[in-house]
Design a protein around this motif. Structure first.
Motif, PDB file in Angstrom:
ATOM      1  N   PHE A  35       0.825  -1.215   0.000  1.00  0.00           N
ATOM      2  CA  PHE A  35       0.000   0.000   0.000  1.00  0.00           C
ATOM      3  C   PHE A  35       0.862   1.269   0.000  1.00  0.00           C
ATOM      4  CE2 PHE A  35      -2.389  -3.373   2.096  1.00  0.00           C
ATOM      5  CZ  PHE A  35      -3.589  -3.338   1.415  1.00  0.00           C
ATOM      6  N   VAL A  36       2.137   1.131  -0.368  1.00  0.00           N
ATOM      7  CA  VAL A  36       3.062   2.256  -0.239  1.00  0.00           C
ATOM      8  C   VAL A  36       2.686   3.410  -1.162  1.00  0.00           C
ATOM      9  CG1 VAL A  36       4.740   1.494  -1.981  1.00  0.00           C
ATOM     10  CG2 VAL A  36       5.508   2.829   0.001  1.00  0.00           C
ATOM     11  N   ASP A  37       2.038   3.112  -2.283  1.00  0.00           N
ATOM     12  CA  ASP A  37       1.632   4.183  -3.191  1.00  0.00           C
ATOM     13  C   ASP A  37       0.628   5.106  -2.526  1.00  0.00           C
ATOM     14  OD1 ASP A  37       1.702   5.410  -5.859  1.00  0.00           O
ATOM     15  OD2 ASP A  37      -0.395   4.782  -5.944  1.00  0.00           O
ATOM     16  N   HIS A  38      -0.315   4.519  -1.776  1.00  0.00           N
ATOM     17  CA  HIS A  38      -1.312   5.320  -1.055  1.00  0.00           C
ATOM     18  C   HIS A  38      -0.645   6.103   0.082  1.00  0.00           C
ATOM     19  CE1 HIS A  38      -4.551   3.334  -3.235  1.00  0.00           C
ATOM     20  NE2 HIS A  38      -4.000   2.162  -2.936  1.00  0.00           N
ATOM     21  N   ILE A  39       0.305   5.453   0.763  1.00  0.00           N
ATOM     22  CA  ILE A  39       1.039   6.129   1.841  1.00  0.00           C
ATOM     23  C   ILE A  39       1.814   7.315   1.279  1.00  0.00           C
ATOM     24  CG2 ILE A  39       2.836   5.867   3.594  1.00  0.00           C
ATOM     25  CD1 ILE A  39       2.069   2.891   3.758  1.00  0.00           C
ATOM     26  N   TYR A  40       2.442   7.092   0.123  1.00  0.00           N
ATOM     27  CA  TYR A  40       3.215   8.158  -0.508  1.00  0.00           C
ATOM     28  C   TYR A  40       2.314   9.340  -0.870  1.00  0.00           C
ATOM     29  CZ  TYR A  40       5.914  10.706  -3.978  1.00  0.00           C
ATOM     30  OH  TYR A  40       6.543  11.705  -4.675  1.00  0.00           O
ATOM     31  N   GLN A  41       1.188   9.057  -1.490  1.00  0.00           N
ATOM     32  CA  GLN A  41       0.274  10.126  -1.902  1.00  0.00           C
ATOM     33  C   GLN A  41      -0.218  10.923  -0.702  1.00  0.00           C
ATOM     34  OE1 GLN A  41      -0.287  11.041  -4.940  1.00  0.00           O
ATOM     35  NE2 GLN A  41       0.733   9.338  -5.966  1.00  0.00           N
ATOM     36  N   LEU A  42      -0.505  10.224   0.388  1.00  0.00           N
ATOM     37  CA  LEU A  42      -0.998  10.896   1.591  1.00  0.00           C
ATOM     38  C   LEU A  42       0.055  11.831   2.185  1.00  0.00           C
ATOM     39  CD1 LEU A  42      -3.130  11.212   3.865  1.00  0.00           C
ATOM     40  CD2 LEU A  42      -2.053   9.238   4.983  1.00  0.00           C
ATOM     41  N   LEU A  43       1.278  11.333   2.318  1.00  0.00           N
ATOM     42  CA  LEU A  43       2.332  12.123   2.958  1.00  0.00           C
ATOM     43  C   LEU A  43       2.883  13.204   2.034  1.00  0.00           C
ATOM     44  CD1 LEU A  43       4.294   9.296   4.826  1.00  0.00           C
ATOM     45  CD2 LEU A  43       2.516  10.813   5.718  1.00  0.00           C
ATOM     46  N   ALA A  44       2.930  12.935   0.736  1.00  0.00           N
ATOM     47  CA  ALA A  44       3.477  13.917  -0.209  1.00  0.00           C
ATOM     48  C   ALA A  44       2.534  15.077  -0.454  1.00  0.00           C
ATOM     49  CB  ALA A  44       3.812  13.228  -1.532  1.00  0.00           C
ATOM     50  N   SER A  45       1.262  14.912  -0.074  1.00  0.00           N
ATOM     51  CA  SER A  45       0.278  15.969  -0.332  1.00  0.00           C
ATOM     52  C   SER A  45       0.619  17.270   0.393  1.00  0.00           C
ATOM     53  CB  SER A  45      -1.122  15.502   0.088  1.00  0.00           C
ATOM     54  OG  SER A  45      -1.156  15.224   1.481  1.00  0.00           O
ATOM     55  N   ARG A  46       1.388  17.180   1.483  1.00  0.00           N
ATOM     56  CA  ARG A  46       1.735  18.381   2.239  1.00  0.00           C
ATOM     57  C   ARG A  46       2.857  19.179   1.588  1.00  0.00           C
ATOM     58  NH1 ARG A  46      -0.038  19.653   7.188  1.00  0.00           N
ATOM     59  NH2 ARG A  46      -1.588  18.266   8.068  1.00  0.00           N
ATOM     60  N   GLY A  57      16.646   4.684  -8.809  1.00  0.00           N
ATOM     61  CA  GLY A  57      16.948   4.133  -7.493  1.00  0.00           C
ATOM     62  C   GLY A  57      16.247   4.870  -6.376  1.00  0.00           C
ATOM     63  N   ASP A  58      15.938   6.162  -6.604  1.00  0.00           N
ATOM     64  CA  ASP A  58      15.243   6.948  -5.583  1.00  0.00           C
ATOM     65  C   ASP A  58      13.841   6.417  -5.311  1.00  0.00           C
ATOM     66  OD1 ASP A  58      17.391   8.536  -5.247  1.00  0.00           O
ATOM     67  OD2 ASP A  58      16.519  10.353  -6.105  1.00  0.00           O
ATOM     68  N   ILE A  59      13.195   5.928  -6.349  1.00  0.00           N
ATOM     69  CA  ILE A  59      11.827   5.418  -6.187  1.00  0.00           C
ATOM     70  C   ILE A  59      11.812   4.266  -5.194  1.00  0.00           C
ATOM     71  CG2 ILE A  59       9.837   4.398  -7.352  1.00  0.00           C
ATOM     72  CD1 ILE A  59      10.818   5.718  -9.935  1.00  0.00           C
ATOM     73  N   LEU A  60      12.686   3.286  -5.423  1.00  0.00           N
ATOM     74  CA  LEU A  60      12.757   2.131  -4.529  1.00  0.00           C
ATOM     75  C   LEU A  60      13.196   2.548  -3.132  1.00  0.00           C
ATOM     76  CD1 LEU A  60      12.489  -0.923  -4.237  1.00  0.00           C
ATOM     77  CD2 LEU A  60      14.892  -1.130  -4.934  1.00  0.00           C
ATOM     78  N   SER A  61      14.161   3.443  -3.057  1.00  0.00           N
ATOM     79  CA  SER A  61      14.668   3.902  -1.770  1.00  0.00           C
ATOM     80  C   SER A  61      13.570   4.563  -0.939  1.00  0.00           C
ATOM     81  CB  SER A  61      15.825   4.884  -1.986  1.00  0.00           C
ATOM     82  OG  SER A  61      16.230   5.462  -0.756  1.00  0.00           O
ATOM     83  N   ILE A  62      12.772   5.411  -1.573  1.00  0.00           N
ATOM     84  CA  ILE A  62      11.691   6.113  -0.866  1.00  0.00           C
ATOM     85  C   ILE A  62      10.613   5.131  -0.430  1.00  0.00           C
ATOM     86  CG2 ILE A  62       9.830   7.791  -1.162  1.00  0.00           C
ATOM     87  CD1 ILE A  62      11.789   9.198  -3.174  1.00  0.00           C
ATOM     88  N   TYR A  63      10.225   4.232  -1.322  1.00  0.00           N
ATOM     89  CA  TYR A  63       9.168   3.270  -0.988  1.00  0.00           C
ATOM     90  C   TYR A  63       9.603   2.336   0.148  1.00  0.00           C
ATOM     91  CZ  TYR A  63       6.248   4.574  -4.992  1.00  0.00           C
ATOM     92  OH  TYR A  63       5.429   5.242  -5.862  1.00  0.00           O
ATOM     93  N   VAL A  64      10.855   1.898   0.094  1.00  0.00           N
ATOM     94  CA  VAL A  64      11.366   1.028   1.163  1.00  0.00           C
ATOM     95  C   VAL A  64      11.410   1.787   2.490  1.00  0.00           C
ATOM     96  CG1 VAL A  64      13.415  -0.178   2.005  1.00  0.00           C
ATOM     97  CG2 VAL A  64      12.667  -0.500  -0.357  1.00  0.00           C
ATOM     98  N   LYS A  65      11.832   3.040   2.441  1.00  0.00           N
ATOM     99  CA  LYS A  65      11.915   3.853   3.649  1.00  0.00           C
ATOM    100  C   LYS A  65      10.530   4.035   4.294  1.00  0.00           C
ATOM    101  CE  LYS A  65      14.772   7.199   3.297  1.00  0.00           C
ATOM    102  NZ  LYS A  65      15.413   8.486   2.925  1.00  0.00           N
ATOM    103  N   LEU A  66       9.536   4.369   3.481  1.00  0.00           N
ATOM    104  CA  LEU A  66       8.180   4.547   4.000  1.00  0.00           C
ATOM    105  C   LEU A  66       7.603   3.235   4.519  1.00  0.00           C
ATOM    106  CD1 LEU A  66       6.640   6.947   1.302  1.00  0.00           C
ATOM    107  CD2 LEU A  66       7.497   7.527   3.573  1.00  0.00           C
TER     108      LEU A  66
END
Length: 240
Positions: A35-46, A57-66
């Motif tokens: 569900f990381v895409d939904h988590i990303y959208q929620l947190l990035a909205s700010r 590589g940033d995409i995977l790094s961010i998704y793994v971090k979240l």
């Protein structure tokens, strides 16, 4: 050999419970990743704008971090329960019930700390830092920098908000008491003030918005320790 068996059993039990926590963490991270895409959208909205990346590589790094942060959050009650199961043989019936109450409290206070930092502190700090550019820079905010900034600010508050539960636990063990915490009040206030001034914009209102909840948490911790200390003193007097 009879004296060594309890220790070996204890060690085996510890290993088994650590394995359970590790498996729970991995499963929680994997579920969050689904569900990381939904988590990303929620947190990035700010952020107020679309975030940039510097490479695939940033995409995977961010998704793994979240996913890792979400996994840790959901693993906290499981880890606390396994810790309780590990020490429960050494506790009395009443102590077992009290210790069991720590589990939801740890989880809820961690979420409360994250929510406070995310909803109040992070927007304030984020817009203040962006305002420092004063039109002198072409801002390109990368998703990696955005989430690193957010997590570095929010995670410590998730841990700080668990202070009352930690004090409650240490007071039950007799390690802390209200007199010791009261003596530490001035240096504790100083440390909390330094923390609030360091992580907030340089204006009085921002400092107050952060330091007041931290001081309230410390005073709640003293009150909790006082209640526990009185109960321990009363029980000691009755058993004497």
């Amino acid at each position: 050999m009879g004296q060594e068996m309890p220790f070996l059993e204890h060690l085996t039990d510890l290993r088994r419970r650590l394995l359970i926590v590790a498996v729970a963490l991995v499963l929680s991270v994997l579920i969050c990743f689904l569900f990381v895409d939904h988590i990303y959208q929620l947190l990035a909205s700010r952020s107020g704008e679309k975030l940039a990346i510097l490479g695939p590589g940033d995409i995977l790094s961010i998704y793994v971090k979240l996913s890792a942060v979400g996994g840790i959050a959901f693993t906290i009650p499981i880890a606390a329960y396994q810790a309780w199961k590990f020490v429960v043989p050494a506790l009395q019936e009443r102590e077992r019930k009290i210790a069991l109450m720590y589990i939801p409290a740890l989880f809820l206070l961690f979420l409360l700390g994250l929510s406070f930092a995310y909803l109040i502190l992070f927007p304030m700090m984020y817009h203040f830092v962006l305002g420092l550019s004063n039109g002198n820079f072409d801002l390109v905010i990368t998703a990696n920098d955005y989430f690193t900034f957010m997590l570095n600010l929010c995670l410590p508050f998730g841990l700080l908000f668990e202070l009352p539960v930690v004090v409650l636990f240490l007071s039950h063990l007799g390690i802390l008491n209200p007199h010791r915490l009261a003596k530490m009040r001035k240096p504790a206030y100083l440390v909390l003030s330094v923390i609030s001034i360091t992580i907030t914009p340089p204006d009085f209102l921002s400092d107050i918005m952060v330091i007041v909840p931290l001081i309230v948490l410390y005073e709640i911790s003293i009150s909790i320790s006082r209640v526990i200390h009185r109960k321990r003193t009363r029980e000691t007097a009755l058993s004497a």
